[in-house]
Motif scaffolding. Structure first.
Motif, mmCIF file in Angstrom:
data_model
loop_
_atom_site.group_PDB
_atom_site.id
_atom_site.type_symbol
_atom_site.label_atom_id
_atom_site.label_comp_id
_atom_site.label_asym_id
_atom_site.label_seq_id
_atom_site.Cartn_x
_atom_site.Cartn_y
_atom_site.Cartn_z
ATOM 1 N N TRP A 68 0.822 -1.220 0.000
ATOM 2 C CA TRP A 68 0.000 0.000 0.000
ATOM 3 C C TRP A 68 0.855 1.270 0.000
ATOM 4 C CZ3 TRP A 68 -2.563 -3.472 3.872
ATOM 5 C CH2 TRP A 68 -3.734 -4.046 3.368
ATOM 6 N N LEU A 69 2.165 1.125 0.143
ATOM 7 C CA LEU A 69 3.064 2.283 0.191
ATOM 8 C C LEU A 69 3.868 2.459 -1.098
ATOM 9 C CD1 LEU A 69 4.602 1.443 3.713
ATOM 10 C CD2 LEU A 69 2.528 2.773 3.252
ATOM 11 N N LEU A 112 -2.215 10.518 1.466
ATOM 12 C CA LEU A 112 -1.561 11.805 1.658
ATOM 13 C C LEU A 112 -0.367 11.677 2.602
ATOM 14 C CD1 LEU A 112 -1.609 14.873 1.150
ATOM 15 C CD2 LEU A 112 -3.172 15.092 3.088
ATOM 16 N N ALA A 113 -0.568 11.005 3.729
ATOM 17 C CA ALA A 113 0.513 10.840 4.712
ATOM 18 C C ALA A 113 1.643 9.987 4.153
ATOM 19 C CB ALA A 113 -0.046 10.219 5.989
ATOM 20 N N GLN A 114 1.301 8.870 3.535
ATOM 21 C CA GLN A 114 2.307 7.955 3.012
ATOM 22 C C GLN A 114 3.111 8.582 1.867
ATOM 23 O OE1 GLN A 114 -0.808 4.423 4.190
ATOM 24 N NE2 GLN A 114 -0.300 4.750 2.040
ATOM 25 N N GLY A 115 2.409 9.291 1.000
ATOM 26 C CA GLY A 115 3.100 9.963 -0.097
ATOM 27 C C GLY A 115 4.043 11.035 0.413
ATOM 28 N N LEU A 137 14.629 3.655 1.841
ATOM 29 C CA LEU A 137 14.365 4.670 2.867
ATOM 30 C C LEU A 137 13.032 5.369 2.626
ATOM 31 C CD1 LEU A 137 17.931 6.249 3.274
ATOM 32 C CD2 LEU A 137 16.731 4.745 4.884
ATOM 33 N N ALA A 138 12.695 5.607 1.354
ATOM 34 C CA ALA A 138 11.411 6.238 1.029
ATOM 35 C C ALA A 138 10.260 5.328 1.433
ATOM 36 C CB ALA A 138 11.347 6.551 -0.461
ATOM 37 N N GLY A 139 10.402 4.029 1.169
ATOM 38 C CA GLY A 139 9.367 3.084 1.586
ATOM 39 C C GLY A 139 9.237 3.014 3.095
ATOM 40 N N ALA A 140 10.378 3.018 3.774
ATOM 41 C CA ALA A 140 10.365 2.988 5.238
ATOM 42 C C ALA A 140 9.711 4.248 5.808
ATOM 43 C CB ALA A 140 11.789 2.846 5.767
ATOM 44 N N ALA A 141 10.030 5.404 5.219
ATOM 45 C CA ALA A 141 9.451 6.667 5.693
ATOM 46 C C ALA A 141 7.951 6.708 5.441
ATOM 47 C CB ALA A 141 10.134 7.846 4.998
ATOM 48 N N ILE A 177 10.970 -2.966 2.262
ATOM 49 C CA ILE A 177 11.125 -4.102 1.354
ATOM 50 C C ILE A 177 10.050 -4.135 0.269
ATOM 51 C CG2 ILE A 177 11.147 -6.624 1.191
ATOM 52 C CD1 ILE A 177 12.323 -6.655 4.035
ATOM 53 N N LEU A 178 8.772 -4.170 0.672
ATOM 54 C CA LEU A 178 7.689 -4.339 -0.293
ATOM 55 C C LEU A 178 7.407 -3.079 -1.109
ATOM 56 C CD1 LEU A 178 5.095 -6.493 1.707
ATOM 57 C CD2 LEU A 178 6.836 -7.232 0.072
ATOM 58 N N ALA A 179 7.680 -1.911 -0.543
ATOM 59 C CA ALA A 179 7.508 -0.674 -1.299
ATOM 60 C C ALA A 179 8.836 -0.209 -1.888
ATOM 61 C CB ALA A 179 6.919 0.422 -0.410
ATOM 62 N N GLY A 180 9.876 -0.160 -1.045
ATOM 63 C CA GLY A 180 11.157 0.381 -1.489
ATOM 64 C C GLY A 180 11.936 -0.510 -2.430
ATOM 65 N N VAL A 181 12.380 -1.656 -1.939
ATOM 66 C CA VAL A 181 13.196 -2.552 -2.767
ATOM 67 C C VAL A 181 12.388 -3.100 -3.934
ATOM 68 C CG1 VAL A 181 14.544 -4.681 -2.801
ATOM 69 C CG2 VAL A 181 14.690 -3.146 -0.826
ATOM 70 N N LEU A 182 11.152 -3.542 -3.670
ATOM 71 C CA LEU A 182 10.318 -4.062 -4.757
ATOM 72 C C LEU A 182 10.009 -2.968 -5.777
ATOM 73 C CD1 LEU A 182 8.716 -6.349 -6.026
ATOM 74 C CD2 LEU A 182 6.779 -5.720 -4.556
ATOM 75 N N GLY A 183 9.744 -1.754 -5.303
ATOM 76 C CA GLY A 183 9.491 -0.645 -6.221
ATOM 77 C C GLY A 183 10.692 -0.361 -7.106
ATOM 78 N N TRP A 184 11.876 -0.408 -6.517
ATOM 79 C CA TRP A 184 13.118 -0.203 -7.275
ATOM 80 C C TRP A 184 13.289 -1.281 -8.342
ATOM 81 C CZ3 TRP A 184 17.796 -3.125 -7.187
ATOM 82 C CH2 TRP A 184 18.902 -2.490 -7.776
#
Length: 209
Positions: A68-69, A112-115, A137-141, A177-184
């Protein structure tokens, strides 16, 4: 005079780099809508995973939140301009809410918050680094931002310190992992097909950190 002229040239160059083109708006919108459709799929699969993990240990369900992130990470990595991460994640949330899900209008607040969480990380790097580390880091944040919002939106502020601590760790790891690394990985895969040839992301497939 020469120093002043050089500074002016650099400033104009930076302004052009951060200026949104029509193609940026179109592609960011397409990514946002597509991610919103992914959210609709994940609303069932992810929520089932969330509930199962939370049944094992309250707070562990946060490990399922990362998908979701992912919108903010994709927007930031592909468009690489101020506001892209926030725009894509928020648009994805709007799409998910409009088509229908179990959270309704709260989905938009979350988007809004996650973005914003992801956006702040890309801004901290000056919109100049887009490797796997900034993505993670963006996914973690984004996960940390989601956790913070839920203190008030979901009443988590009333829950135990043990729950909040575990949930925070789970959400941040999931986001990384699921947003950051997978997104990359997704962006690199798209770049390899030539689909991003009009973007720096399509020319930077060799960037790793």
């Amino acid at each position: 005079m020469h120093a002043t002229a050089a500074s002016s040239t650099i400033a104009r160059s930076g302004g052009r780099r951060f200026r949104w083109r029509v193609v940026d708006i179109v592609v960011a919108s397409v990514i946002g809508v597509a991610t919103g459709l992914v959210f609709l799929f994940w609303n069932n699969i992810g929520y089932a995973w969330f509930s199962a993990a939370d049944a094992v240990t309250p707070g562990l369900g946060g490990i399922a939140v990362g998908i979701w992130l992912i919108g903010g990470v994709l927007g930031g990595l592909i468009i690489r301009k101020p506001g892209a991460a926030l725009y894509v994640e928020l648009l994805a949330a709007v799409v998910s809410a409009l088509i229908g899900n179990q959270w309704g209008i709260e989905t938009i607040y979350s988007g809004l918050a996650q973005g914003l969480g992801a956006e702040l990380v890309f801004a901290a790097f000056g919109y100049k680094r887009f490797g796997v580390l900034p993505a993670a880091l963006a996914g973690a944040a984004a996960g940390a931002a989601a956790w913070t919002l839920e203190l008030f939106l979901s009443g988590n502020l009333q829950k135990s310190a043990e729950f909040l601590g575990l949930y925070f760790v789970a959400v941040v790891i999931s986001g990384a992992i699921l947003a950051g690394v997978l997104g990359w990985i997704v962006v690199r895969a798209l770049a390899a097909t030539g689909a991003l040839h009009r973007f720096a992301a399509g020319r930077d497939v060799g960037e790793r950190v």
